[in-house]
Design an enzyme around this catalytic site. Structure first.
Site, short mmCIF file in Angstrom:
data_model
loop_
_atom_site.label_atom_id
_atom_site.label_comp_id
_atom_site.label_asym_id
_atom_site.label_seq_id
_atom_site.Cartn_x
_atom_site.Cartn_y
_atom_site.Cartn_z
N TYR A 146 -35.50 -26.39 17.68
CA TYR A 146 -34.33 -26.02 17.47
C TYR A 146 -32.75 -25.70 18.01
O TYR A 146 -31.88 -25.99 17.14
CB TYR A 146 -34.73 -24.28 18.36
CG TYR A 146 -33.92 -22.70 17.42
CD1 TYR A 146 -33.63 -22.54 16.34
CD2 TYR A 146 -33.34 -22.19 18.05
CE1 TYR A 146 -32.88 -21.59 16.18
CE2 TYR A 146 -31.60 -21.05 18.03
CZ TYR A 146 -32.11 -20.96 16.59
OH TYR A 146 -31.14 -19.80 16.46
N ASP A 147 -32.96 -25.73 19.59
CA ASP A 147 -31.86 -26.22 20.27
C ASP A 147 -30.94 -27.56 19.73
O ASP A 147 -29.63 -27.57 19.18
CB ASP A 147 -31.72 -26.04 21.09
CG ASP A 147 -32.74 -25.49 22.46
OD1 ASP A 147 -33.46 -24.39 21.38
OD2 ASP A 147 -32.23 -25.44 23.42
N ASN A 175 -28.06 -13.48 21.14
CA ASN A 175 -29.57 -12.11 21.01
C ASN A 175 -28.93 -11.27 20.18
O ASN A 175 -28.57 -10.22 20.95
CB ASN A 175 -30.04 -11.76 22.38
CG ASN A 175 -30.61 -13.13 23.10
OD1 ASN A 175 -29.45 -14.13 23.74
ND2 ASN A 175 -32.04 -13.45 23.00
N ARG A 276 -28.68 -15.57 30.67
CA ARG A 276 -27.67 -16.31 29.00
C ARG A 276 -26.47 -14.77 29.42
O ARG A 276 -27.39 -13.58 29.00
CB ARG A 276 -28.75 -16.27 27.76
CG ARG A 276 -27.62 -16.76 26.91
CD ARG A 276 -28.49 -16.09 25.56
NE ARG A 276 -29.66 -18.00 25.82
CZ ARG A 276 -30.58 -17.51 24.70
NH1 ARG A 276 -31.02 -16.63 24.09
NH2 ARG A 276 -30.90 -18.25 24.49
P1 NAD Z 1 -34.34 -14.54 10.23
O1 NAD Z 1 -35.54 -16.01 10.70
O2 NAD Z 1 -33.89 -13.49 9.95
O3 NAD Z 1 -33.09 -15.31 9.04
C1 NAD Z 1 -33.31 -16.58 8.88
C2 NAD Z 1 -33.56 -16.77 7.48
O4 NAD Z 1 -33.17 -18.45 7.03
C3 NAD Z 1 -34.84 -16.26 6.54
O5 NAD Z 1 -34.76 -15.48 5.41
C4 NAD Z 1 -35.66 -17.82 6.42
O6 NAD Z 1 -36.71 -17.54 5.12
C5 NAD Z 1 -34.95 -18.74 5.61
N1 NAD Z 1 -34.34 -20.15 5.61
C6 NAD Z 1 -35.58 -20.96 6.91
N2 NAD Z 1 -35.75 -22.31 6.41
C7 NAD Z 1 -34.76 -22.02 5.25
C8 NAD Z 1 -34.63 -23.02 4.07
N3 NAD Z 1 -35.36 -24.60 4.29
N4 NAD Z 1 -34.15 -23.12 3.14
C9 NAD Z 1 -33.53 -21.75 2.59
N5 NAD Z 1 -34.38 -20.55 3.35
C10 NAD Z 1 -34.45 -20.97 4.80
O7 NAD Z 1 -32.97 -14.97 11.61
P2 NAD Z 1 -31.71 -14.05 11.99
O8 NAD Z 1 -32.39 -13.62 13.24
O9 NAD Z 1 -31.70 -13.88 10.75
O10 NAD Z 1 -31.26 -15.58 11.82
C11 NAD Z 1 -30.18 -16.32 10.71
C12 NAD Z 1 -29.66 -17.46 12.06
O11 NAD Z 1 -28.79 -17.05 12.78
C13 NAD Z 1 -29.95 -18.32 11.94
O12 NAD Z 1 -29.53 -19.66 11.09
C14 NAD Z 1 -30.49 -18.30 13.55
O13 NAD Z 1 -30.43 -19.62 14.02
C15 NAD Z 1 -28.24 -18.02 13.37
N6 NAD Z 1 -28.69 -16.94 15.09
C16 NAD Z 1 -29.16 -15.33 14.83
C17 NAD Z 1 -29.75 -15.42 16.29
C18 NAD Z 1 -30.23 -13.74 16.28
O14 NAD Z 1 -29.94 -13.12 17.33
N7 NAD Z 1 -30.44 -12.95 15.37
C19 NAD Z 1 -29.40 -15.73 17.45
C20 NAD Z 1 -28.49 -17.55 17.63
C21 NAD Z 1 -28.59 -17.75 16.13
N1 UDP Z 2 -39.57 -12.33 26.24
C1 UDP Z 2 -40.42 -11.32 27.00
N2 UDP Z 2 -42.01 -10.70 26.01
C2 UDP Z 2 -41.74 -10.63 25.07
C3 UDP Z 2 -41.21 -11.54 24.21
C4 UDP Z 2 -40.07 -12.05 24.65
O1 UDP Z 2 -40.59 -11.03 28.03
O2 UDP Z 2 -42.95 -10.05 24.16
C5 UDP Z 2 -38.67 -12.49 26.70
C6 UDP Z 2 -38.62 -14.36 27.30
O3 UDP Z 2 -39.50 -15.11 27.96
C7 UDP Z 2 -36.99 -14.80 27.13
C8 UDP Z 2 -36.54 -12.84 26.92
O4 UDP Z 2 -37.84 -12.02 25.94
O5 UDP Z 2 -36.91 -14.94 28.72
C9 UDP Z 2 -35.70 -12.67 25.07
O6 UDP Z 2 -36.90 -14.04 24.12
P1 UDP Z 2 -35.98 -14.01 22.37
O7 UDP Z 2 -38.06 -14.66 21.85
O8 UDP Z 2 -36.14 -12.55 22.21
O9 UDP Z 2 -35.38 -14.93 22.67
P2 UDP Z 2 -34.72 -16.03 23.29
O10 UDP Z 2 -33.32 -15.44 23.94
O11 UDP Z 2 -35.68 -16.89 24.48
O12 UDP Z 2 -34.30 -17.05 21.88
#
Ligand code: NAD
Ligand code: UDP
Length: 315
Positions: A146-147, A175, A276
């Protein structure tokens, strides 16, 4: 000006809220999603909206949806559980998928908005994290699918700006939580909510001293929309600077749900970032944005959704 907009990942948690916000401004929206971690249900309420179209598309294959003015690239699993199960698809969507989405923008002369992440900072040695920090990422660890894909996405986005003059925006999302998160996606808020509402133990990983800064979805979408409308081409953190330990977060969930669940401790996953918190100076000064909803209030706003999701899950 009314635009035709493409949202990749439009059936996901954030993507579906973004579709709502764009439609709310009067634009037409095409949501492209392969439903890997999202659900058609997240956009079900838009089925009779003439300005909305859902297309089941895997963005890792070349695709086109016709002329668009703006591409929002949100496709990617985002939960650590999801992206570790779907490691190769995550690497592909952040690399090939981002290229394909950038190509759509280039072909149509559209602007491009990249949903990046605080995970670009890895297990950060600088705290809070400013956009100028290059991060501390393990390139071969379990989170690297992912990262590193997201870091690659940022590099590709900046390269399309440099070489092809594509007009780009990059948000680093911290988050974010709220309604439409999948109950079983493994992220901390849905996990704790589900466990608290079921009366099960809240599974804190490690000793719970690691910190996160949680942003409610409406604040996050507001920041994203402001950045989209701005002319800022370099990354901007959008997240809530109020930092909590995970143990605190568990206690807040217990307070909001009124649950009698116990807190249990489980092993900390490898490379789990210890701290974070976004530095949001750039968002404040460039976009006039800051979050309004504190964790306790946001958890209350999410409670009905998680109750309903749980009731459905039990059927
Ligand atoms: P999510 O999993 O709910 O949404 C991601 C969507 O992408 C899903 O609907 C999935 O089906 C779709 N997807 C995955 N692979 C695909 C592909 N190959 N083709 C078409 N669609 C595809 O996650 P989210 O929390 O809504 O995250 C959305 C975006 O925001 C992501 O890019 C994620 O990295 C970024 N983001 C989210 C958070 C958060 O805290 N929610 C934090 C940092 C970054
Ligand atoms: N975490 C936890 N219990 C859970 C799920 C997550 O203690 O059931 C912790 C996880 O280890 C991390 C933080 O909560 O330290 C946030 O996790 P999350 O998976 O939501 O997102 P991240 O910030 O790690 O991408």
């Amino acid at each position: 000006m009314k635009m035709r907009v493409l949202v990749t990942g439009g059936a996901g948690f954030l993507g579906s809220h973004l579709c709502d916000a764009l439609l709310g401004e009067g634009h037409s929206v095409v949501a492209a999603d392969n439903l890997l971690t999202g659900r058609a249900r997240n956009v079900h309420h838009l089925r009779n909206e003439s300005r909305f179209e859902f297309r089941q598309v895997d963005v890792t294959e070349p695709f086109d949806v016709g002329k668009v003015d703006y591409v929002f690239n949100f496709a990617s699993p985002a939960s650590p559980v999801d992206y570790m199960v779907h490691g190769i698809p995550t690497l592909k969507v952040g690399s090939v998928g981002t290229f394909n989405a950038l190509e759509v923008a280039r072909r149509h002369g559209a602007k491009f908005f990249m949903a990046s992440t605080s995970e670009c900072y890895g297990d950060p040695l600088e705290h809070p994290q400013k956009e100028s920090y290059w991060g501390n990422v393990n390139p071969i660890g379990p989170r690297s699918v992912y990262d590193e894909a997201k870091r690659f996405s940022e590099a590709a986005t900046m390269a399309y700006r440099r070489y092809f003059k594509v007009d780009v925006r990059i948000v680093r999302i911290f988050n974010t939580y709220g309604p439409r998160m999948q109950l079983n996606d493994g992220r901390v808020v849905p996990n704790f909510m589900k466990q608290a509402l079921r009366g099960e133990g809240l599974t804190v990983y490690g000793d719970g001293s690691q910190t996160r800064s949680f942003c409610y979805v409406s604040d996050e979408i507001d920041g994203i929309m402001r950045l989209a409308h701005s002319s800022e081409q370099e990354p901007v953190n959008i997240g809530n600077p109020n930092e909590f330990t995970i143990l605190d977060c568990a206690k807040q969930v217990l307070a909001v749900t009124g649950s009698k669940s116990r807190i249990t401790f489980e092993p900390l996953p490898q490379d789990d970032p210890k701290q974070r918190r976004p530095d949001i100076t750039r968002a404040r000064t460039l976009l006039g944005w800051e979050p309004k909803i504190y964790l306790q209030a946001g958890l209350k706003l999410s409670l009905d959704y998680f109750r309903e999701a749980l009731a459905e899950d039990q059927h």
